[in-house]
Design a protein around this motif. Structure first.
Motif, short mmCIF file in Angstrom:
data_model
loop_
_atom_site.label_atom_id
_atom_site.label_comp_id
_atom_site.label_asym_id
_atom_site.label_seq_id
_atom_site.Cartn_x
_atom_site.Cartn_y
_atom_site.Cartn_z
N ASN A 229 0.79 -1.24 0.00
CA ASN A 229 0.25 0.08 0.14
C ASN A 229 0.82 1.54 0.01
N ARG A 231 0.72 5.42 1.48
CA ARG A 231 -0.19 6.15 2.35
C ARG A 231 -0.04 7.63 1.89
N LEU A 238 -4.64 5.26 3.62
CA LEU A 238 -4.18 4.24 2.49
C LEU A 238 -4.97 4.60 1.23
N VAL A 259 3.49 -0.79 3.95
CA VAL A 259 3.14 0.36 3.64
C VAL A 259 4.18 1.34 3.31
#
Length: 336
Positions: A229, A231, A238, A259
Motif C-alpha cells: 500500500n 499512504r 491508505l 506500507v
C-alpha cells in the motif's frame, strides 16, 4: 517613570480600544527608552516563512539557512520589536496574537515584492528566475525532468526547484508556481495543462510470490492477497486501488504486507516477492520483459492522466513561461 509620564499613559489606556493597547504600550516603551530599530526585509521574510510552515526546520530548509541561525534571527526580530511573535515548543511553532496580526499585515506586501522582483527578469535577454513545482517522485523522474533537462541546459539562469510531494499541498499557500496531479484532483479555479494522458497503473507481482497462490481474476480477489500500500500524507489514510474496465470503476481497499509513502519501494517490494503492487506501467514494463514481475488483471488497469496546474495570474515570469512552453512542446511532440 515620573508623574507626568504616568498621567500620559493612563490617558492613552482610556482613550484607545482594548485590542490596541499592546501596540500603544509598545509606542510608549519606545518613547521612554531607546528608539526602536526597524526590522529589515530579510527578517520579515524569514518570519513569514516560519509562520507559514509552522516549523523552524522546514522554514530553514526553504530559506537555505541553518535552523539555529533562523531561530536567532527570530529572537532578534522579537527583541527589536519588543513583543513576542512566536510561541515555541519542542515540537511545534505557533503564532501569538501579535504574530498573527503582523503576518496578516505584511505577507501580501512581501508576496507582491517577490512577484515584482521576478518580473524584472523580463527586461533580460534570456529567461531567468526560480520556478517551484510540487509533484510526486515518479512524476519528477519520469515526466517533468526528461522534458525540463534540455531547458535547464539552454537557460542556465532558470533555477528549477522540483519538490517531492505525495500530499495535496496548497501550491498558493506554500508559494509553488505549479503542481502536478491527476485530473480529478485539480481544483476548478486552477489552470490545468495535460502533461500525459497515455500512462496506466498496473497490478503486478513476482512469480515467486504467486507460487501456490491463486491468480486474481477479478478486482475483489485482491482482498485475498498480501498487497503493498501507499499512504497519502494529506489524509493519513491508505490510497485505495481504483481499477477500471469498460467505463466501470471498482474501488478496492486491500490488506497490506507493507506500507510506503513512495511508489518506488512499492515496486521493489513486489520484485522482492513481498506482495502485490499497484504501480505505473512504465516502471513495471522492464520487469515484465525480464520476467521478474508478472502482470495481473491487465483488463482493469486504469489510465493515469497527469496535469500541470497553476493559479490565474495577471503576469507570469519569463522563467515560468519558458517552463510552461517546454512542457507543452514536449507533450505535443509525444502526442503527435
Amino acid at each position: 517613570m515620573d508623574a507626568a509620564q504616568r498621567a500620559k499613559w493612563q490617558w492613552r489606556r482610556q482613550a484607545i480600544p482594548r485590542f490596541a493597547q499592546k501596540t500603544v504600550k509598545l509606542d510608549w516603551i519606545c518613547e521612554i527608552g531607546a528608539p526602536m530599530q526597524r526590522p529589515n526585509l530579510a527578517e520579515l521574510q524569514s518570519f513569514v516563512t516560519v509562520a507559514r510552515e509552522r516549523s523552524f526546520t522546514r522554514a530553514a530548509a526553504q530559506l537555505g539557512v541553518s535552523r539555529s541561525a533562523l531561530s536567532h534571527s527570530m529572537l532578534a526580530l522579537e527583541s527589536r520589536l519588543g513583543i513576542r511573535l512566536l510561541s515555541r515548543t519542542t515540537r511545534s511553532v505557533s503564532l501569538t496574537e501579535a504574530g498573527t496580526r503582523l503576518l496578516v499585515a505584511i505577507e501580501p506586501h512581501l508576496t507582491q515584492i517577490d512577484t515584482e522582483l521576478s518580473l524584472l527578469t523580463e527586461l533580460r535577454d534570456t529567461p531567468a528566475g526560480r520556478v517551484r513545482i510540487s509533484a510526486t517522485d515518479y512524476v519528477i523522474n519520469n515526466v517533468l525532468w526528461p522534458k525540463l533537462a534540455p531547458l535547464a541546459r539552454i537557460y542556465p539562469d532558470i533555477e528549477l526547484e522540483l519538490s517531492v510531494d505525495y500530499g495535496l499541498t496548497d501550491i498558493v499557500e506554500h508559494q509553488y508556481d505549479a503542481g502536478v496531479r491527476t485530473g480529478d484532483q485539480v481544483a476548478k479555479d486552477m489552470i490545468a495543462v495535460l502533461l500525459t494522458g497515455d500512462r496506466r497503473l498496473a497490478v503486478v507481482a513476482s512469480p515467486e510470490y504467486l507460487q501456490g497462490r491463486p491468480i486474481p481474476a477479478e478486482p475483489g480477489d485482491l482482498i485475498q492477497h498480501r498487497c503493498l500500500n501507499l499512504r497519502l500524507p494529506t489524509y493519513g489514510s491508505l490510497a485505495p486501488w481504483e481499477l477500471e474496465k469498460d467505463g466501470k470503476i471498482v474501488t478496492v481497499r486491500v490488506g497490506g504486507a507493507a506500507v510506503f509513502n513512495s511508489v518506488y519501494p512499492v515496486l521493489q517490494a513486489a520484485i522482492d516477492a513481498v506482495g502485490v503492487g499497484f504501480v505505473p506501467l512504465d516502471l513495471a514494463q522492464p520487469h515484465f520483459d525480464s520476467g521478474t514481475l508478472v502482470p495481473l488483471l491487465p483488463d482493469w488497469w486504469p489510465m493515469l492522466p497527469l496535469y500541470l496546474y497553476y493559479p490565474h495570474r495577471r503576469q507570469t515570469s519569463s522563467a515560468f513561461a519558458a517552463v510552461l512552453d517546454a512542457l507543452k512542446a514536449a507533450t505535443d511532440e509525444g502526442s503527435a
